[in-house]
Design a protein around this motif. Sequence first.
Motif, PDB file in Angstrom:
ATOM      1  N   LEU A 154      38.045  35.895  36.144  1.00  0.00           N
ATOM      2  CA  LEU A 154      39.355  35.643  35.547  1.00  0.00           C
ATOM      3  C   LEU A 154      40.373  35.479  36.664  1.00  0.00           C
ATOM      4  O   LEU A 154      40.438  36.308  37.576  1.00  0.00           O
ATOM      5  N   GLU A 155      41.134  34.384  36.612  1.00  0.00           N
ATOM      6  CA  GLU A 155      42.124  34.102  37.656  1.00  0.00           C
ATOM      7  C   GLU A 155      43.517  34.502  37.175  1.00  0.00           C
ATOM      8  O   GLU A 155      43.971  34.050  36.125  1.00  0.00           O
ATOM      9  N   VAL A 156      44.166  35.323  37.963  1.00  0.00           N
ATOM     10  CA  VAL A 156      45.523  35.772  37.648  1.00  0.00           C
ATOM     11  C   VAL A 156      46.388  35.413  38.848  1.00  0.00           C
ATOM     12  O   VAL A 156      45.982  35.633  39.984  1.00  0.00           O
ATOM     13  N   LEU A 184      42.797  36.502  42.620  1.00  0.00           N
ATOM     14  CA  LEU A 184      44.239  36.366  42.767  1.00  0.00           C
ATOM     15  C   LEU A 184      44.513  34.895  43.082  1.00  0.00           C
ATOM     16  O   LEU A 184      44.197  34.416  44.172  1.00  0.00           O
ATOM     17  N   ASP A 185      45.067  34.184  42.086  1.00  0.00           N
ATOM     18  CA  ASP A 185      45.251  32.728  42.168  1.00  0.00           C
ATOM     19  C   ASP A 185      46.532  32.395  42.933  1.00  0.00           C
ATOM     20  O   ASP A 185      47.468  33.191  42.961  1.00  0.00           O
ATOM     21  N   ASP A 186      46.557  31.213  43.522  1.00  0.00           N
ATOM     22  CA  ASP A 186      47.740  30.713  44.245  1.00  0.00           C
ATOM     23  C   ASP A 186      48.211  31.717  45.298  1.00  0.00           C
ATOM     24  O   ASP A 186      49.410  31.885  45.522  1.00  0.00           O
ATOM     25  N   PHE A 187      47.273  32.373  45.943  1.00  0.00           N
ATOM     26  CA  PHE A 187      47.646  33.410  46.900  1.00  0.00           C
ATOM     27  C   PHE A 187      48.404  32.811  48.089  1.00  0.00           C
ATOM     28  O   PHE A 187      48.017  31.789  48.638  1.00  0.00           O
ATOM     29  N   VAL A 244      39.282  28.507  48.688  1.00  0.00           N
ATOM     30  CA  VAL A 244      40.437  27.669  49.019  1.00  0.00           C
ATOM     31  C   VAL A 244      40.585  26.563  48.000  1.00  0.00           C
ATOM     32  O   VAL A 244      39.612  25.957  47.563  1.00  0.00           O
ATOM     33  N   GLU A 245      41.823  26.313  47.611  1.00  0.00           N
ATOM     34  CA  GLU A 245      42.137  25.283  46.618  1.00  0.00           C
ATOM     35  C   GLU A 245      42.576  24.006  47.303  1.00  0.00           C
ATOM     36  O   GLU A 245      43.116  24.041  48.409  1.00  0.00           O
ATOM     37  N   GLY A 246      42.418  22.898  46.624  1.00  0.00           N
ATOM     38  CA  GLY A 246      43.043  21.649  47.053  1.00  0.00           C
ATOM     39  C   GLY A 246      42.443  21.009  48.289  1.00  0.00           C
ATOM     40  O   GLY A 246      43.145  20.346  49.044  1.00  0.00           O
TER      41      GLY A 246
HETATM   42 MG    MG Z   1      44.951  28.117  41.777  1.00  0.00          MG
END
Ligand code: MG
Length: 288
Positions: A154-156, A184-187, A244-246
Amino acid sequence: RAKSAGGNRFELADPEADARAITRHGLTTALPAALDRGEFFIEYQPLVHLGDGSVRGAEALVRWLHPQHGVLGPDRFIPLAEHTGLIVPLGRWVLEESVRQAREWGERYGDGTADRPLRINVNLSPCQLSHPGLVQDTVEILERTGVQPDSLCLEVTESALIGADNDLLKPLRRLAEMGVDIALDDFGTGYSNLANLRRLPVSILKLDRSFTQSMQRFPADPVDLKIVEGIVSLAHSLDLAVTVEGVETGAQAEQLRILGCDTAQGWYYARPGPPERLHELALVDATG
Ligand code: MG
Ligand code: C2E
Ligand code: MG
Ligand code: MG
């Protein structure tokens, strides 16, 4: 901006803002029926292991096929759903549908083409966190589908947990104890104190796309490299994995792999797509 001239406070001077407000209002009122009519669907974006390039799972990303406006991304309607509370049933639907999908992938993998189940990542909004049914709904969905808790993440977002008190963390702790991963999303976009991480029941840090973007230049800014290196080493010392995103280029992927990141996600590997697509990607990967 409303004009005050003539005392008519409702006369709008900016027709575009007016149109946006009307659309927003229209979308908000259409949300409940859209859920009933099945206008939402989920795209899946693979999560790739940076060490060996294998597909380890996918993130579920919701979309709305609106009868007039076409496909709308979550940024257009999630804030509206949060505002009206519809996010709770919508989020529950996303969770159920994507866990069911993970179960289906698991069944297709029963033929020995891959030896580990694909993991499924699902985004949670802060409203879902404070909703009392979260733990029970999640347990029921896992039981109904037969998916193991450790196949679910679960991403928060970091901002949702900033300053979170114990009441808010309790359901997450409960889920983490069951074996569900919390990411932990968008960290890196919030202002959380790094030492605060120890207090949170998270096992994965998802490094925001802004860090990945700074790896686009070659050579990357040495200060950015140091920052990412520092975050990764801190995360690892706290037993957290780093995603890592993106990631949009091979050079970024290579740089982030060297810096010690564990898993990556981005257009370089695949854009979000239908569930069959993930199956193809994972299958190609498993068979060489
Ligand atoms: Mg994200
Ligand atoms: P997120 O969880 O941080 O998801 C990653 C976003 O980055 C997704 O946007 C994805 O399509 C996009 N992305 C992935 N790879 C790349 C890349 O290489 N380059 C670029 N420029 N973008 C990339 P998307 O699908 O528009 O979702 C936006 C946000 O909406 C998500 O950000 C998440 O916070 C939220 N969201 C999506 N689905 C759900 C949901 O079911 N529930 C809740 N509460 N929020 C959701
Ligand atoms: Mg996410
Ligand atoms: Mg993001």
